[in-house]
Structures are given as structure tokens and as C-alpha cells.
Enzyme design. Structure first.
Site, PDB file in Angstrom:
ATOM      1  N   LYS A   1      75.410  63.391  95.736  1.00 38.10           N
ATOM      2  CA  LYS A   1      75.345  64.585  96.576  1.00 38.10           C
ATOM      3  C   LYS A   1      76.535  65.504  96.291  1.00 38.10           C
ATOM      4  O   LYS A   1      76.371  66.701  96.069  1.00 38.10           O
ATOM      5  CB  LYS A   1      75.320  64.178  98.052  1.00 38.10           C
ATOM      6  CG  LYS A   1      75.057  65.339  98.986  1.00 38.10           C
ATOM      7  CD  LYS A   1      75.210  64.942 100.441  1.00 38.10           C
ATOM      8  CE  LYS A   1      74.153  63.979 100.900  1.00 38.10           C
ATOM      9  NZ  LYS A   1      73.181  64.544 101.828  1.00 38.10           N
TER      10      LYS A   1
ATOM     11  N   ARG B   1      78.638  63.653 105.736  1.00 38.52           N
ATOM     12  CA  ARG B   1      77.533  62.869 105.169  1.00 38.52           C
ATOM     13  C   ARG B   1      78.027  61.945 104.081  1.00 38.52           C
ATOM     14  O   ARG B   1      78.971  62.269 103.355  1.00 38.52           O
ATOM     15  CB  ARG B   1      76.487  63.796 104.544  1.00 38.52           C
ATOM     16  CG  ARG B   1      75.727  64.656 105.496  1.00 38.52           C
ATOM     17  CD  ARG B   1      74.684  65.453 104.707  1.00 38.52           C
ATOM     18  NE  ARG B   1      73.656  66.009 105.552  1.00 38.52           N
ATOM     19  CZ  ARG B   1      73.677  67.246 106.034  1.00 38.52           C
ATOM     20  NH1 ARG B   1      74.677  68.048 105.752  1.00 38.52           N
ATOM     21  NH2 ARG B   1      72.689  67.691 106.792  1.00 38.52           N
TER      22      ARG B   1
ATOM     23  N   GLY C   1      68.978  57.618 103.573  1.00 32.30           N
ATOM     24  CA  GLY C   1      68.968  57.165 104.964  1.00 32.30           C
ATOM     25  C   GLY C   1      69.695  55.858 105.234  1.00 32.30           C
ATOM     26  O   GLY C   1      69.700  55.392 106.368  1.00 32.30           O
TER      27      GLY C   1
ATOM     28  N   MET D   1      72.937  55.113 104.891  1.00 37.04           N
ATOM     29  CA  MET D   1      74.280  55.231 105.468  1.00 37.04           C
ATOM     30  C   MET D   1      74.298  56.312 106.550  1.00 37.04           C
ATOM     31  O   MET D   1      73.290  56.893 106.855  1.00 37.04           O
ATOM     32  CB  MET D   1      75.283  55.517 104.350  1.00 37.04           C
ATOM     33  CG  MET D   1      75.510  54.294 103.482  1.00 37.04           C
ATOM     34  SD  MET D   1      76.615  54.630 102.133  1.00 37.04           S
ATOM     35  CE  MET D   1      75.599  55.588 101.057  1.00 37.04           C
TER      36      MET D   1
ATOM     37  N   ARG E   1      68.786  66.602  94.297  1.00 39.04           N
ATOM     38  CA  ARG E   1      68.962  65.360  93.533  1.00 39.04           C
ATOM     39  C   ARG E   1      67.676  65.110  92.760  1.00 39.04           C
ATOM     40  O   ARG E   1      66.621  65.669  93.097  1.00 39.04           O
ATOM     41  CB  ARG E   1      69.267  64.187  94.460  1.00 39.04           C
ATOM     42  CG  ARG E   1      68.170  63.921  95.461  1.00 39.04           C
ATOM     43  CD  ARG E   1      68.553  62.813  96.429  1.00 39.04           C
ATOM     44  NE  ARG E   1      67.554  62.707  97.484  1.00 39.04           N
ATOM     45  CZ  ARG E   1      67.750  62.136  98.658  1.00 39.04           C
ATOM     46  NH1 ARG E   1      68.909  61.610  98.951  1.00 39.04           N
ATOM     47  NH2 ARG E   1      66.783  62.066  99.551  1.00 39.04           N
TER      48      ARG E   1
ATOM     49  N   HIS F   1      61.082  59.374 106.231  1.00 42.46           N
ATOM     50  CA  HIS F   1      61.780  58.212 105.673  1.00 42.46           C
ATOM     51  C   HIS F   1      60.780  57.228 105.075  1.00 42.46           C
ATOM     52  O   HIS F   1      60.933  56.743 103.959  1.00 42.46           O
ATOM     53  CB  HIS F   1      62.601  57.532 106.779  1.00 42.46           C
ATOM     54  CG  HIS F   1      63.217  56.251 106.352  1.00 42.46           C
ATOM     55  ND1 HIS F   1      62.617  55.029 106.559  1.00 42.46           N
ATOM     56  CD2 HIS F   1      64.359  56.011 105.687  1.00 42.46           C
ATOM     57  CE1 HIS F   1      63.389  54.102 106.055  1.00 42.46           C
ATOM     58  NE2 HIS F   1      64.454  54.658 105.527  1.00 42.46           N
TER      59      HIS F   1
ATOM     60  N   GLU G   1      67.072  25.728  73.747  1.00 41.38           N
ATOM     61  CA  GLU G   1      67.157  25.785  75.215  1.00 41.38           C
ATOM     62  C   GLU G   1      68.122  24.755  75.775  1.00 41.38           C
ATOM     63  O   GLU G   1      68.259  24.613  76.991  1.00 41.38           O
ATOM     64  CB  GLU G   1      65.761  25.636  75.840  1.00 41.38           C
ATOM     65  CG  GLU G   1      64.948  24.476  75.298  1.00 41.38           C
ATOM     66  CD  GLU G   1      63.509  24.454  75.804  1.00 41.38           C
ATOM     67  OE1 GLU G   1      63.191  25.123  76.782  1.00 41.38           O
ATOM     68  OE2 GLU G   1      62.698  23.728  75.195  1.00 41.38           O
TER      69      GLU G   1
ATOM     70  N   SER H   1      63.253  30.134  69.048  1.00 37.62           N
ATOM     71  CA  SER H   1      62.859  30.888  70.233  1.00 37.62           C
ATOM     72  C   SER H   1      63.727  30.393  71.387  1.00 37.62           C
ATOM     73  O   SER H   1      63.731  29.200  71.698  1.00 37.62           O
ATOM     74  CB  SER H   1      61.378  30.665  70.531  1.00 37.62           C
ATOM     75  OG  SER H   1      61.044  31.350  71.705  1.00 37.62           O
TER      76      SER H   1
ATOM     77  N   GLY I   1      64.690  29.473  74.846  1.00 40.83           N
ATOM     78  CA  GLY I   1      64.076  29.135  76.132  1.00 40.83           C
ATOM     79  C   GLY I   1      65.145  29.294  77.189  1.00 40.83           C
ATOM     80  O   GLY I   1      65.851  28.349  77.547  1.00 40.83           O
TER      81      GLY I   1
ATOM     82  N   CYS J   1      61.610  33.390  74.846  1.00 39.37           N
ATOM     83  CA  CYS J   1      60.348  33.187  75.566  1.00 39.37           C
ATOM     84  C   CYS J   1      60.572  32.738  76.998  1.00 39.37           C
ATOM     85  O   CYS J   1      59.627  32.430  77.713  1.00 39.37           O
ATOM     86  CB  CYS J   1      59.437  32.229  74.819  1.00 39.37           C
ATOM     87  SG  CYS J   1      60.106  30.571  74.680  1.00 39.37           S
TER      88      CYS J   1
ATOM     89  N   TYR K   1      62.106  39.637  68.425  1.00 37.60           N
ATOM     90  CA  TYR K   1      61.107  39.944  69.456  1.00 37.60           C
ATOM     91  C   TYR K   1      61.492  39.330  70.784  1.00 37.60           C
ATOM     92  O   TYR K   1      62.343  38.427  70.854  1.00 37.60           O
ATOM     93  CB  TYR K   1      59.717  39.433  69.046  1.00 37.60           C
ATOM     94  CG  TYR K   1      59.609  37.931  69.024  1.00 37.60           C
ATOM     95  CD1 TYR K   1      59.279  37.221  70.178  1.00 37.60           C
ATOM     96  CD2 TYR K   1      59.845  37.203  67.852  1.00 37.60           C
ATOM     97  CE1 TYR K   1      59.203  35.845  70.168  1.00 37.60           C
ATOM     98  CE2 TYR K   1      59.760  35.831  67.834  1.00 37.60           C
ATOM     99  CZ  TYR K   1      59.451  35.146  69.002  1.00 37.60           C
ATOM    100  OH  TYR K   1      59.383  33.779  69.001  1.00 37.60           O
TER     101      TYR K   1
HETATM  102  C1  PEP Z   1      62.292  27.955  78.807  1.00 37.24           C
HETATM  103  O1  PEP Z   1      62.863  26.924  79.081  1.00 37.24           O
HETATM  104  O2  PEP Z   1      62.853  29.062  78.839  1.00 37.24           O
HETATM  105  C2  PEP Z   1      60.879  27.956  78.436  1.00 37.24           C
HETATM  106  C3  PEP Z   1      60.277  29.066  78.054  1.00 37.24           C
HETATM  107  O3  PEP Z   1      60.208  26.818  78.588  1.00 37.24           O
HETATM  108  P1  PEP Z   1      59.657  26.249  79.965  1.00 37.24           P
HETATM  109  O4  PEP Z   1      59.856  27.305  80.997  1.00 37.24           O
HETATM  110  O5  PEP Z   1      58.253  25.910  79.745  1.00 37.24           O
HETATM  111  O6  PEP Z   1      60.541  25.062  80.169  1.00 37.24           O
HETATM  112 MG    MG Z   2      61.940  25.061  78.514  1.00 41.30          MG
END
Ligand code: PEP
Ligand code: MG
Length: 900
Positions: free
Chosen positions: A26, A97, A106, A108, A370, A484, A773, A792, A794, A859, A879
Site C-alpha cells: 500500500k 492503516r 482485512g 490487520m 494494488r 470481504h 531415497e 529418481s 524419492g 518422483c 524431469y
Molecule cells: C518416495 O519415497 O519419494 C517415493 C516416491 O516412493 P514411495 O512414496 O512410494 O515410498
Molecule cells: Mg519411497
């Protein structure tokens, strides 16, 4: 010397728009508006740094330090307005304000008409020639200051505000209905009663010295940074507590000085749909709070909007023009200036603006501008429209997307056919689009009473925030499109119908009445936030249709991203959904989910029950065709893209029943005794199953399981390849901690593949890689990469093991940890970049030190969370992989990470 106070006024300002961190949104924009020639009442901003100091060093030390600067700033305001604090002739009145870096509408506190006392009210009365107005301003000040600074609150949620109670009582005594019917003497009486009530409840006299009022208000605004609703709002919006709020002190302008005064709120585009139409609401002879609080029915600014409103509300054209004319009709010159100003502001900021204005006796003033809060749909439409209008470039358009908000566009809408037959109970304003069905609750803190609730209120207040967040939808009897409820609901992407006048609510009995029909708490209703309709009972929903602009945003994401986005999917249907959203492959197919249906679970249990390898293989042979069929489906759905299939991961106890009745069922099915089932369950019991016999530990103790799964995958891929389908399996070993664990599994997979190729006389491409993992795997990633073709991460397990928090039990303490600030976020949702992230970084670097072009992805759940996706980009992942409905979010976040 550090500067703590920044002044603005009469076309000059010490701050500017890009000083939001210091001056709050503001304050920075008030300064900027001065600089670009928009009329703004003079004032000053006390910086956010002062708020932090206030919280750390206390009130006394802070106020002592800033006092000279504040006094000089007040003197400037007095000079620019020709007024004096507490003066009998020409009193200076100001508003106080809050204004944080990110807007917290709203949440504060605000105090208006500060500077009022027995002398000032006389001065205002003389100056304005309107003693009623002067006393009305005075009583509003006592009411607001009493509430905000002296904490005069209702005794319970069912009770009304103590000041409102006094007002109601006086109305009854005088036999009048409306506030506007109070005479000057009545208002004087109100001030007297208000002050007496303050003294009675707080034991303190109401302060008459404007300086005391000012410091009290500044303290209240700083304190309100840490009130419950502000803390909750920051948590929901992920705004850090350290930021603090600025305080804006500004000369008052009055929208309640008669019929040529007014006040309003406007948007330069439609905040619900994004359409480029100037819109907003105003009230003649009113102060700002009247519009947003929903106490009077606000009127539309434009003729077009006013006509639309009248149709929705069933108001005739005659009534509309006589009782609720638009600003365009009621004050054409003011409208012309406002319209010009809104265009100027939008052009200047190149974004949709949400502005507040006041007209004082035919002069227009801007009190705030704003970037307007908007729905997910409006966000997408405005970004693309502004790109196509040539106001912003592609990267800016992409950066205008709050990736997480795209989620709103993927929510179900009411089924068109079901909507036609549904009973419409009432119609309100389409305040925030979407479809909501739930059981009626009347209090925000009861929204969690039912799994699906609709919060029904006369109007909402910032205290209702948490309940609004929990409820599926919000219905209010009062309040317009800028109330609001409407603003907050749009910000949350929550369905909201506001101002449904036919809805009568009795909080005491917890009953809502619409046209004589009663609805109790717990009754089902449905809200259509796109049309403003309220339906009886439940109405069926269907998947939403994506707008063309959504696809354009996705195209921009594709153009600017470096990382690919894959999906976590265990079925061809899920894979297809994700592919339609632009997923380029599967990052995680959890094969265990394929073992639960029908005959499969039986064969699985036979395998678990088996005493010898021969018996186990027999059971696995039964599972093989199911698995092969599943893999064929999923590889085909993702043809042309990599499909990462993970070998069996969970502990075996997850496949046996733990309830007595189900154990009996299993015993009957398998032709064994209940005792035998119980013994098996007992045998599989582990103290820490998530750290127990799972992941590659299964495959390394029962290699035949890995063999069967590898065979099913390779056979499926060869079959598809022979049909001309481009199948690209990537076989993934879970939960490795040592390189040997991986190596043994990879050997089984490769040997099995060769066997299948020999049997089939045909080959296919495939890869063998691993999940990272377990911290040890990350730390030894250079060794693992000698054998693995891809990694990958985990991050679910990696977070569990890095923090030492059980994934299954953390719910007991994580919310408390977040509340206490021990953790900023739930690390299972938002990747902990400081700790877990460093392990990921080391894992990537070590892996690539061995294999420079090692393919790396993520993943865990974090793969669809925008800030985590950005981190993955920064460590050079190829990825991210996330659930199908998060794919668009991850795609935008990935592109944003790349363009910076
Ligand atoms: C993980 O551990 O991040 C994973 C993707 O495997 P899960 O959640 O199946 O243990
Ligand atoms: Mg896992």
C-alpha cells in the site's frame, strides 16, 4: 542514518513502487500514485523494518527512535492540508492503516477519523457546516478505536459487537430503523454511551489527545501483524512472519459528506473471469468500510454492470435507476475521472488493479491501488490478454501465473444436465466461480463439523478465514462483489455466492430461511459461484473444460522449460489424463497398486504364504500375466515416452488383512485356518515397517519376485514393440542404500531380459536405474552411477530418513511444529531445500561425476509443488514427476524456474 518514515503528498513522494519490501504494497503504491499524478491525500508510511524492531525491541524503544520522524511527517501533512491536530477551527484527521509486502486483505487493523475529540468535532462541524456529519465521524472513530485499540469485542460468537448493541438499543428507544435516521443529538448520545461503555469494560478513559490516539493506533497495527487471523492467512499464503507490516498514516477524505460524496472499490478487469471490463461498487454518502463490510447494498460503478446486477437480483429497471443508479449515471463527471484514472493505473502497472477511491464533495481521491486478487481462470485470461494486447512479453505472462492456482481450473463444475433440474432456492452474486456442495454450517469454527460443508453467514469477517478455507463454499446474505467474502474467496479459489438477499439467518437457532423454507445446520445445499445460484441438496458435477488461454499458457510453458514433466501413474487411464495435460512420460509407476484387485491379491497372498521358493514361484507364475497385461496398457498409453516402472516396494504386511473379519475371509478363500492367517500376520509384524523388510530388501531376499516383475515388463515391451508400439520401459529398483543392493537387482533384471529376448527371438530397449531415497545412496551416488542408468529421487522417503520423521506418524507433531515456527512448512509437501535438498544436490553431483549425462528426476510428492520444482531445476534434474492433475502446475513452475 536509517530512515523510518517516508512521506508523500501533493505530487511528491520519498518512496516509489519498487520499495514494497520496505513500505509494504500500500505504502509503495501510494508513493507511486503521487509520482504519476494520481490524486492521493497526503500522508506517510512507517516502514516494515520498524514493525520488526517493534516486535524485537518493544514499543518504548521503537517509538522513542521514530518519534522525531513521525512528528515531522505529521507537520508536513498538517502543512499540506492546512490543518492541525486537535484544532478547534481546522482539525487534522487521519487514517491509520496496515500494509504488508504482500496484500493481506482485512487481516490487520485500521483506524479512521483519528484526531477526533470534543474540540475537533466542533472544528469539523463548523468547517463542513454539517454537525451531523461531524458527530457521525466522531462516533465511528470511537467505535473503531474502541474495537481495534481498546479491544472492545463481542463476548461470544453468538453475541453482537458491544457498540452495535448500543446502536440497536438507541434505535429502539427512538423508534427508528436505520443509522441514517439518527439526529445529531442521537449521535452525540451514542458517543457518550460508547465512551461510558469503554470506561466500564476496560477501566480506561477514552483518549482525547490526538497524539495518544496516533501512537495507540500505530501500536495496534503493529500488534495486528501477530493476531490469529493474520498468522493463519500468512500460513495459508506462505507469507513469512519476519516481513512485518508498514503503517500508513494519511489525511482523511470523507465519502460521507453528503450526496456529492461517496466511496468505492473497483477493478480494472473482472477478477472472477478476467474479462477486460472496468467494474466495481460504490456507495453515495458513505465511508469505505460500509462498502466492504456489506452493511449497505453497494451499487455498481458502470451502467453495464448495474444492469447485469439488476437482472441477477430481480430488480426492475425503474427501481434500479431510482434506487440503485450506477456511478456513471449518478455522478457522470466523477465517473469520467475515475475511468480515466483506472486506465492510467492499469497502463502504468501493466496488471489488473484493485483500487479504492473516495469522492469528497465532488473531488476524486485514490486511497489505494494494488495488483488485484483474482481467480485461477482470471489469472490465465488476464495474462494471455495482456500478452496479446502487447502490454507484457511472453516471459512476463508466464511469470504472472501462480502455478499452484492452476489447480482451481481443474476442479469439477456442475453437470449441465443436473443443473437444469436442480431446485434453485435463491440467487446471489457470482462472487467466486466454481461448484460447491456441502452441509450448511453457520460458524467458521464449525466448518470442519462435516467432511463437506458450506459456510452460510450474513456477511463474513476476517475472523472467518480458517472456516472459509475448510468449507467447500461460502454463501452470504449481504455484501457485494467486493465484500470481504468475495475478495477472500476469489483469492482462495473458493466457490462463493454473496449478497443472496433472500437468505435469512438466525445464528442463535442455527436456522437459515429462504422464502419461508427452513434449512437446519447439516442440511445439504449446493452453490454455483459462476451464476450465483443456490440449489437445494446435492447437484452432480463433471470435469471442467479448459479454456483456449489455458492451452496458450501451456504452450508458453513448453517453449520456455528445460525440464520435462512426467507423471506418477499406475493405470493407463491415469497415464492418459496426464498425457493430455502434457506429461512426457511416467516417472513412477508403483507396481504394488496393481496387486490389490480381485484374483491378484489372492495370488499375492499365496506368494506371501509360500514356505519354499518352489511354492513362491508357483504363486508368482499366477501373477505374471496380470502384471504383463498392466504393463502393456501403461506402456502403450505412454508410447514414445519413458515409463519408469518400480519393482515391488512396500512391506509385505500391507498385503495381509489386520481386521479379524477380513482375516476370516482370507482364511476361507485360501482354504487355511484363521490361526494360520493370524500367525502369518504376526510373523510379518515389524516395529518400524517403513524401515523394515521393504524395497529392494524384498527383491534381494526373494529374487524370484524381481525375476517375475522384470519378465512381465520385458515381455510386455517386446510384445508392444512387435506390434509397432514405441514402448520404453525403465525398470527402477527402490530403496537402495548400498551399491551392491542395486547391482544384484540389476543383474537379475538383465539376465531375465536376455532370457526373454532369447525365448521371443526379439528384443526391445530398456533401462535399469534406481531410486535415491536413502541418504546413504545419495552420499555414495558416484558408485551407484557406475551401474545405474538413471536416478529418481524419492523425496518422500528421503525426507523421512533425513529428518527422522516417520511418514506415517508425523501428523501428530508437524502442525504444532509449524505453528511454533520450528518448521516453515510441512517438509513432506514442500521440499526442505536447506537439508534434504542438499542431499539431493550431492546425489546429483556425485552421480554425474561418474556419468556426466546420467538422467535424473524426482518422483516424490514434491515433484508437483512449485517451489520444489524450481529447486529441481536449479540442481539440473532432467524431469520432475507428479500426479496427473498436478502436471500443468509443474509444467508452469518448471518453465518459470528456467526463465528466472
Ligand atoms: C518416495 O519415497 O519419494 C517415493 C516416491 O516412493 P514411495 O512414496 O512410494 O515410498
Ligand atoms: Mg519411497
Amino acid at each position: 542514518m536509517v530512515k523510518h518514515v517516508y512521506t508523500f503528498g501533493a505530487g511528491e513522494a520519498e518512496g516509489k513502487a519498487d520499495m514494497k519490501n520496505l513500505l509494504g504494497g500500500k505504502g509503495a503504491n501510494l508513493a507511486e500514485m503521487n509520482l504519476i499524478g494520481v490524486p492521493v491525500p497526503p500522508g506517510f508510511t512507517i516502514t516494515t523494518e520498524v514493525c520488526t524492531m517493534y516486535n524485537e525491541q518493544g514499543q518504548q524503544a521503537t517509538f522513542d527512535l521514530i518519534k522525531p520522524e513521525v512528528e515531522a511527517a505529521v507537520a508536513l501533512v498538517e502543512k499540506l492540508t492546512g490543518t492541525k491536530f486537535g484544532d478547534k477551527e481546522n482539525p487534522c484527521l487521519v487514517s491509520v492503516r496496515s500494509g504488508a509486502r504482500a496484500s493481506m486483505p482485512g487481516m490487520m487493523d485500521t483506524v479512521l477519523n483519528l484526531g477526533m475529540n470534543e474540540d475537533a468535532v466542533e472544528g469539523i462541524s463548523k468547517k463542513s457546516g454539517n454537525s451531523r456529519f461531524a458527530w457521525d465521524s466522531y462516533r465511528r472513530f470511537v467505535q473503531m478505536y474502541g474495537d481495534v485499540v481498546m479491544e472492545m469485542k463481542p463476548a461470544s460468537k453468538e453475541e453482537i459487537d458491544p457498540f452495535e448493541e448500543i446502536i440497536e438499543q438507541l434505535k429502539e428507544e427512538k423508534g427508528i430503523q436505520l443509522d441514517t435516521q439518527f439526529t445529531t443529538e442521537d449521535l452525540q448520545e451514542l458517543v457518550r454511551r460508547f465512551k461510558a461503555a469503554v470506561k466500564k469494560v476496560t477501566g480506561k478513559d477514552f483518549p482525547t489527545d490526538p497524539w495518544e490516539q496516533l501512537w495507540g493506533s500505530v501500536a495496534a497495527v503493529f500488534n495486528s501483524w501477530n493476531n490469529d487471523r493474520a498468522i493463519l492467512y500468512r500460513r495459508l499464503e506462505q507469507i513469512p512472519g519476519e516481513w512485518g507490516t508498514a503503517v500508513n498514516v494519511q489525511a482523511m477524505v470523507f465519502g460521507n459528506m453528503g450526496e456529492n460524496s461517496g466511496t468505492g472499490v473497483a477493478f480494472t478487469r473482472d477478477a472472477a473471469t478476467g474479462e477486460d471490463i472496468f467494474n466495481g461498487e460504490y456507495l453515495i454518502n458513505a465511508q469505505g468500510e460500509d462498502v466492504v463490510a456489506g452493511i449497505r447494498t453497494p451499487q455498481e460503478i458502470t451502467i453495464e454492470g448495474s444492469k447485469r446486477w439488476a437482472v441477477l437480483q430481480g430488480v426492475s429497471e425503474e427501481d434500479r435507476t431510482s434506487k440503485y443508479p450506477s456511478l456513471e449515471e449518478a455522478m457522470p463527471e466523477m465517473y469520467r475521472q475515475l475511468n480515466e484514472t483506472q486506465q492510467k493505473l492499469e497502463d502504468h502497472y501493466s496488471d489488473m488493479q484493485d483500487l479504492e477511491f473516495t469522492i469528497q464533495e465532488g473531488k476524486l481521491w485514490l486511497l489505494q491501488t494494488r495488483n488485484g486478487k483474482r481467480t485461477g481462470a482470471a489469472m490465465v485470461n488476464i495474462a494471455i490478454d495482456m500478452l496479446e494486447e502487447g502490454r507484457i512479453d511472453e516471459k512476463t505472462a508466464l511469470n504472472r501465473i501462480d502455478a499452484a492456482k492452476l489447480d482451481e481450473l481443474l476442479h469439477p463444475v456442475f453437470d449441465t444436465a443436473a443443473m437444469k433440474t436442480a431446485t434453485v432456492l435463491a440467487k446471489g452474486l457470482p462472487a467466486s466461480p466454481g461448484a460447491a456442495t456441502g452441509q450448511v454450517v453457520f460458524f467458521a469454527d464449525e466448518a470442519n463439523k462435516y467432511p463437506e460443508s458450506v459456510l452460510v453467514r450474513v456477511e463474513t469477517s476476517p475472523e472467518d478465514l480458517e472456516g472459509m478455507h475448510i468449507a467447500k463454499g461460502i454463501l452470504t446474505a449481504r455484501g457485494g462483489m467486493t465484500s470481504h467474502a468475495a475478495v477472500v474467496a476469489r483469492g482462495m479459489g473458493k466457490c462463493c455466492v454473496s449478497g443472496a438477499g433472500a437468505v435469512k439467518i438466525n445464528y442463535k437457532t442455527r436456522v437459515m430461511t429462504i422464502d419461508g423454507v427452513e434449512f437446519q445446520q447439516g442440511d445439504w445445499i449446493s452453490l454455483n459461484g459462476t451464476t450465483g445460484e443456490v440449489y437445494k441438496g446435492k447437484v452432480a458435477t463433471m470435469d471442467p473444460e479448459m479454456s483456449g488461454n489455458f492451452a496458450k499458457i501451456m504452450d508458453l510453458a513448453a517453449k520456455y522449460t528445460r525440464m520435462a514433466v512426467r507423471t506418477n501413474a499406475d493405470s493407463p487411464a491415469d497415464a492418459q489424463v496426464a498425457r493430455d495435460f502434457g506429461a512426457q512420460g511416467i516417472g513412477l509407476c508403483r507396481t504394488e497398486h496393481m496387486f490389490f484387485e480381485g484374483e491378484r491379491i489372492k495370488a499375492m497372498r499365496e506368494m506371501i504364504l509360500a514356505k519354499t521358493e518352489v511354492e513362491r514361484r508357483k504363486a508368482l507364475d499366477k501373477l505374471l500375466p496380470y502384471q504383463r497385461e498392466d504393463f502393456e496398457g501403461i506402456l502403450e498409453a505412454m508410447a514414445g515416452y519413458g515409463v519408469t516402472i518400480r519393482l515391488l516396494d512396500p512391506p509385505l504386511h500391507e498385503f495381509v488383512p489386520h481386521e479379524e473379519a477380513n482375516q476370516k475371509e482370507m482364511a476361507d478363500e485360501m482354504g487355511i485356518s484363521v490361526e494360520a492367517v493370524k500367525a502369518l500376520v504376526e510373523d510379518l509384524h515389524e516395529f518400524n515397517p517403513m524401515l523394515g523388510h521393504r524395497g529392494c530388501r524384498l527383491g534381494n531376499t526373494y529374487p524370484e519376485i524381481t525375476e517375475m516383475q522384470a519378465r512381465a515388463i520385458i515381455e510386455a515391451a517386446v510384445n508392444l514393440t512387435q506390434k509397432g508400439v514405441d514402448a520404453r520401459p525403465e525398470i527402477m529398483v527402490p530403496l537402495i542404500g548400498t551399491v551392491k543392493e542395486f547391482k544384484l537387482q540389476a543383474d537379475i533384471i538383465n539376465t531375465t531380459a536376455e532370457k526373454v529376448f532369447a525365448e521371443k527371438g526379439a528384443r526391445c530397449d530398456y533401462m535399469v536405474g534406481t531410486m535415491i531415497e536413502i541418504p546413504r545412496a545419495a552420499m555414495t551416488a558416484d558408485l551407484v552411477a557406475e551401474h545405474a542408468e538413471f536416478f529418481s529421487f524419492g523425496t518422500n522417503d528421503l525426507t523421512q530418513m533425513t529428518f527422522g520423521y516417520s511418514r506415517d506418524d508425523a501428523g501428530k507433531f508437524l502442525p504444532i511444529y509449524i505453528e511454533k515456527g520450528i518448521l516453515k512448512n510441512d517438509p513432506f509437501q514442500v521440499l526442505d531445500q536447506e537439508g534434504v535438498g542438499q542431499i539431493v544436490k550431492i546425489g546429483v553431483e556425485k552421480g554425474r561425476s561418474t556419468k556426466p549425462d546420467l538422467k535424473v528426476g524426482i518422483c516424490g510428492e514434491h515433484g508437483g509443488e512449485p517451489s520444489s520444482v524450481k529447486f529441481c531445476n536449479s540442481v539440473g534434474m532432467n524431469y520432475v514427476s507428479c500426479s496427473p492433475y498436478r502436471v500443468p502446475i509443474a509444467r508452469v513452475a518448471a518453465a518459470q524456474a528456467n526463465i528466472g
